[in-house]
Design a protein around this motif. Sequence first.
Motif, short mmCIF file in Angstrom:
data_model
loop_
_atom_site.label_atom_id
_atom_site.label_comp_id
_atom_site.label_asym_id
_atom_site.label_seq_id
_atom_site.Cartn_x
_atom_site.Cartn_y
_atom_site.Cartn_z
N LEU A 95 0.68 -1.12 -0.05
CA LEU A 95 0.05 -0.10 0.08
C LEU A 95 0.97 1.12 -0.09
CD1 LEU A 95 -3.05 1.19 0.26
CD2 LEU A 95 -2.34 1.27 2.90
N THR B 34 1.12 4.22 -3.01
CA THR B 34 0.75 5.62 -2.91
C THR B 34 2.09 6.46 -2.61
OG1 THR B 34 1.00 5.19 -0.29
CG2 THR B 34 -1.34 5.10 -1.34
N ASN B 35 3.26 5.83 -2.97
CA ASN B 35 4.47 6.64 -3.08
C ASN B 35 5.11 7.06 -1.77
OD1 ASN B 35 5.19 6.20 -5.88
ND2 ASN B 35 4.07 7.81 -6.48
N THR B 36 4.75 6.22 -0.63
CA THR B 36 5.06 6.76 0.72
C THR B 36 6.06 5.59 1.23
OG1 THR B 36 3.07 5.87 1.59
CG2 THR B 36 3.20 8.44 1.06
#
Length: 190
Positions: free
Chosen positions: A61, A65-67
């Motif tokens: 996830l 979400t590029n986190t």
Amino acid sequence: MNIIELFISSILNNNIALVFILGMCPLIAISTSVKNAKGMGIAVVFVVTITAVINYPIYKLLVATNTEFISLIVFIITIAAVVQLLEIFLERFVPKMYNAFGIFLPLITVNCVVLAVSLFFVNRDYTFAQTVSFSFGSGVGWMLAIVLVAGLREKMAKISNPPKGLQGKAIVFIVLGILALAFMGFTGLV
């Protein structure tokens, strides 16, 4: 690598304790008796497996979400929560084991084995099935190491009298070194 090979490899030739030398503090401190070693081993197997299973979808996830840069913090929070639940369970239902572990039960949170397994599945790009197999195998491998050391310590206490400089934890380091060399014999097995 299929999941069975990965499982066997994580127990033997990639043993997290004896090859990667991770989780030494609780391994040395708790390995005074086989009974305590088995209990701590089971606790570590449980925590390592559950946290990896929880951390895998969370990491996916975070990547989506590029986190993923916060994944380390999320992994540590997950580990702390699982260990806290285990501590509550043991205190309520197995108080003898809870008391035997003492300070080392909450220290599973900072046991580098638990975090290393989550970081390994990220770095090695494992699938979910591979992650479950690797994490369970790594926990079993660590449990194998602590039970072996505890058994050897109990046996040495009964039949040997090492020199004063080698008594206590010093002889444990020598035993761990010999076990690590023995586990190198599994190299190339899988």
